[in-house]
Design an enzyme around this catalytic site. Structure first.
Site, PDB file in Angstrom:
ATOM      1  N   SER A  43      43.305 -11.880 -69.166  1.00  0.00           N
ATOM      2  CA  SER A  43      42.856 -11.124 -67.997  1.00  0.00           C
ATOM      3  C   SER A  43      42.434 -12.022 -66.830  1.00  0.00           C
ATOM      4  O   SER A  43      42.424 -11.576 -65.693  1.00  0.00           O
ATOM      5  CB  SER A  43      41.706 -10.187 -68.382  1.00  0.00           C
ATOM      6  N   ASP A 250      32.388  -9.676 -62.625  1.00  0.00           N
ATOM      7  CA  ASP A 250      31.779  -8.723 -63.549  1.00  0.00           C
ATOM      8  C   ASP A 250      31.116  -9.554 -64.655  1.00  0.00           C
ATOM      9  O   ASP A 250      30.900 -10.748 -64.479  1.00  0.00           O
ATOM     10  CB  ASP A 250      32.795  -7.678 -64.056  1.00  0.00           C
ATOM     11  N   HIS A 253      34.391 -11.858 -66.097  1.00  0.00           N
ATOM     12  CA  HIS A 253      35.419 -12.542 -65.315  1.00  0.00           C
ATOM     13  C   HIS A 253      34.860 -13.293 -64.119  1.00  0.00           C
ATOM     14  O   HIS A 253      34.002 -12.764 -63.400  1.00  0.00           O
ATOM     15  CB  HIS A 253      36.468 -11.531 -64.836  1.00  0.00           C
TER      16      HIS A 253
END
Ligand SMILES: *[C@@H]1O[C@H](CO)[C@@H](O)[C@H](O)[C@H]1NC(C)=O
Ligand SMILES: *[C@@H]1O[C@H](CO)[C@@H](O)[C@H](O)[C@H]1NC(C)=O
Ligand SMILES: *[C@@H]1O[C@H](CO)[C@@H](O)[C@H](O)[C@H]1NC(C)=O
Ligand SMILES: CC(=O)N[C@H]1CO[C@H](CO)[C@@H](O)[C@@H]1O
Length: 286
Positions: A43, A250, A253
């Site tokens: 991600s 967040d 990340h």
């Protein structure tokens, strides 16, 4: 053999970039320094592969992309991510390496510049093995990013509790061991695979040295729930206004600012320990 290693590592690593120079032509000013760029990872590098996938790992809602020119795209951060910065430093136009999901429906010409196979949860890798074997013979320059300090991720600290360091020490110990073996693997591959060059990027060293003021909290508001490290959607969740002051976007990340800091030194090393055996700029020139 190397190809399978890449695929395997791509499931674990923060990011995996592959630079190919199969055209062997001279590039004029203003042209990218390498003809194409393939990206493997999770991600941290995804630019939209998960949007239509049956997975909970999604970032295709606001506030994700709040600082990205096109807005929300599926990137798991506020602005550009690591591959975006690396691609720009290599001379590719902004946002010109499509996600695998988009490239698959796009033109062949688009794919020739490269593809981003990175996917939150990395599930897409198995699907794309067939596509990747097309590029197998041309893969010549490989950048491997070491794992970041997983024990300092705010979500891990919240769930596991911090040691005196402010991080979860046992996770960081495992990361340091993994990275030192990864660096040895890069050395092994360079000595034994004559047609390819691999470099290792010391993500942990670079991020520890990057002095972003807030590195222990997310910029966006996350739920208190144990399994919810991502931003609460707008307009329900808050977002910090001073985003360049935060290393994390967040709870999992990195922010655009953190990605920018890592990319800068991955491309042009500041300390000899930033990259091994040399940096991306030199790799591109080979
Ligand atoms: C870190 O904290 C955990 C949980 O409190 C504890 O079990 C562990 O011994 C600590 N590790 C170090 C290196 O202090
Ligand atoms: C990464 O950089 C740090 C600090 O510069 C250094 O102590 C460490 O040994 C490096 N790690 C690797 C795997 O090269
Ligand atoms: C960022 O802004 C918030 C208010 O939105 C403030 O509480 C915080 O101290 C600021 N942090 C930094 C590092 O500027
Ligand atoms: C220098 C280096 O890492 N070379 C390795 C190449 O592979 C053989 C095994 O096939 C190793 O023994 C070498 O160390």
């Amino acid at each position: 053999m190397a190809y399978w290693l890449m695929i395997l590592l791509g499931k674990l690593l923060t990011s995996f970039l592959l630079v190919s120079n199969f055209l062997q032509q001279h590039f004029a000013n203003g042209e990218p320094q390498v003809p194409c760029l393939f990206i493997f990872g999770d991600s941290l590098s995804d630019n939209g592969n998960n949007n239509d996938r049956a997975t909970l790992a999604k970032a295709n809602y606001q506030p994700y992309g709040i600082d990205f020119p096109k807005g929300t795209t599926g990137r798991f951060t506020n602005g550009r991510n690591l591959p975006d910065f690396i691609a720009e430093k290599l001379g590719f136009p902004h946002d010109s390496i499509p996600s695998y999901a988009n490239a698959a429906v796009g033109s062949v010409k688009k794919i020739l510049k490269g593809v981003n196979y990175a996917s939150g949860g990395s599930g897409i890798l198995t699907e794309s093995v067939k596509t990747m074997t097309l590029h197998k013979r041309e893969a010549r320059k490989v950048v491997v990013f070491g794992l970041g300090l997983l024990g300092c991720i705010p979500y891990e600290v919240r769930i596991n509790g911090a040691n005196i360091s402010g991080c979860v020490d046992k996770f960081n110990e495992a990361v340091i061991l993994f990275n030192s073996r990864l660096k040895s693997l890069v050395s092994y591959l360079n000595n034994n695979l004559t047609k390819a060059t691999f470099i290792f990027i010391n993500s942990t060293g670079i991020s520890l040295d990057s002095n972003i003021p807030v590195s222990n909290a997310a910029c966006c508001q996350v739920s208190e729930l144990v399994s919810a490290p991502q931003c609460i959607p707008l307009p329900f969740g808050k977002v910090c206004s001073n985003r360049t002051q935060y290393a994390f976007w967040d709870e999992l990340h990195p922010s655009e600012t953190a990605f920018s800091a890592i990319a800068a030194r991955a491309y042009r090393a500041l300390l000899p320990t930033d990259s091994y055996p040399f940096d991306i700029q030199r790799l591109a020139q080979l």
